[in-house]
Design a protein around this motif. Structure first.
Motif, PDB file in Angstrom:
ATOM      1  N   ASP A 252       1.105  11.066   4.717  1.00 26.46           N
ATOM      2  CA  ASP A 252      -0.005  10.562   3.915  1.00 26.46           C
ATOM      3  C   ASP A 252      -0.715   9.431   4.650  1.00 26.46           C
ATOM      4  O   ASP A 252      -0.070   8.612   5.325  1.00 26.46           O
ATOM      5  CB  ASP A 252       0.495  10.051   2.564  1.00 26.46           C
TER       6      ASP A 252
ATOM      7  N   GLU B  92      -3.680   6.211   4.396  1.00 27.26           N
ATOM      8  CA  GLU B  92      -4.407   5.308   3.508  1.00 27.26           C
ATOM      9  C   GLU B  92      -5.819   5.059   4.025  1.00 27.26           C
ATOM     10  O   GLU B  92      -6.543   4.241   3.479  1.00 27.26           O
ATOM     11  CB  GLU B  92      -3.647   3.974   3.389  1.00 27.26           C
TER      12      GLU B  92
ATOM     13  N   SER C 197      -9.669   5.646   4.575  1.00 27.09           N
ATOM     14  CA  SER C 197     -10.746   6.261   3.808  1.00 27.09           C
ATOM     15  C   SER C 197     -12.081   6.014   4.504  1.00 27.09           C
ATOM     16  O   SER C 197     -12.422   4.857   4.797  1.00 27.09           O
ATOM     17  CB  SER C 197     -10.798   5.676   2.395  1.00 27.09           C
TER      18      SER C 197
ATOM     19  N   ASP D 291      -3.222  -3.399   9.079  1.00 26.32           N
ATOM     20  CA  ASP D 291      -2.964  -2.420   8.018  1.00 26.32           C
ATOM     21  C   ASP D 291      -2.100  -1.275   8.537  1.00 26.32           C
ATOM     22  O   ASP D 291      -1.193  -0.789   7.835  1.00 26.32           O
ATOM     23  CB  ASP D 291      -4.279  -1.861   7.470  1.00 26.32           C
TER      24      ASP D 291
ATOM     25  N   ALA E 244       1.565  -0.296   7.166  1.00 34.16           N
ATOM     26  CA  ALA E 244       1.873   1.060   6.718  1.00 34.16           C
ATOM     27  C   ALA E 244       3.131   1.570   7.407  1.00 34.16           C
ATOM     28  O   ALA E 244       3.955   2.274   6.805  1.00 34.16           O
ATOM     29  CB  ALA E 244       0.703   1.988   6.994  1.00 34.16           C
TER      30      ALA E 244
END
Length: 234
Positions: A87, A89, A91, A139, A143
């Motif tokens: 997955d 994150e 965008s 970030d 993650a």
């Protein structure tokens, strides 16, 4: 004579059409086109996106492109995965909003602007590019930290050792990081939403006393979300 006259009139008509196309673009400043397209995309209840990122190492060779795909539902609900099934994150609308809020220079790309699309070239202010990339790299590291193994044992100890060394290395890199970030955005004239986003970033930093340069190229295509994500955002 009739042929010559016909050719002359055809040339004038062609020039007139080109002039109209140019006027329809220049009637709005390029930054207004960008802001309208971002607002248009944010207003979409759902849409899909897909693309790839290629990283060029400090030694000059390229890693295999990393592909990704995802979709947005109810304007903000993100569902995205990388080619490894993990997955994500990340965008594209968040990237566009950060670009919108940054200090930048926005110009038309005349060679890629047509009767159906507007092409924009965006160059971020160096300070804002540095800030954006530092946040993005942090970030990414956070993650990765969230994937820490739960089970105690040798594997977790080795994982933590490698992770901590990587974080220390990144912290050193961020202190000297200087970024040049440029973007290309293609906008559909009718729907006023972006159909494609490209990012070209060059990262300069010092590590172990040596100056390094790394490049990252990302290309994203937007499409309707209909279960397959094919087509063009409308």
């Amino acid at each position: 004579m009739k042929l010559l006259k016909h050719t002359f009139i055809s040339t004038l008509l062609a020039a007139f059409v080109l002039a109209l196309t140019g006027c329809s673009t220049s009637s709005r400043p390029p930054e207004e086109w960008l802001n309208m397209s971002i607002a248009g995309l944010a207003g979409k209840d759902q849409y899909a996106f897909s693309g790839q990122t290629t990283i060029y190492s400090a030694e000059g060779w390229a890693y295999a492109p990393r592909t990704f795909q995802g979709h947005i539902e109810e304007h903000t609900k993100l569902h995205a995965q990388g080619d490894d099934g993990e997955d994500l994150e990340w965008s594209p609308i968040e990237v566009l909003n950060k670009v919108k809020n940054a200090h930048k220079k926005v110009d038309f790309v005349d060679a890629a602007t047509t009767a159906n699309q507007v092409a924009l070239h965006i160059e971020l202010n160096d300070q804002d590019a540095n800030k954006l990339w530092k946040e993005q790299l942090q970030d990414e590291m956070n993650a990765l930290a969230a994937k820490e193994p739960l089970e105690e044992g040798p594997y977790k100890q080795a994982w933590l050792k490698e992770f901590n060394e990587s974080r220390k290395q990144m912290d050193k890199m961020l202190k000297s990081l200087q970024v040049k970030a440029q973007y290309t955005v293609l906008i559909d004239r009718n729907s006023l939403v972006p159909t494609k986003l490209e990012e070209h970033s060059v990262l300069h930093y010092s590590l172990s006393g040596q100056d390094k340069q790394e490049k990252r190229d990302t290309s994203v295509t937007f499409s309707p979300f209909n279960g397959t994500g094919t087509g063009t955002v409308q």
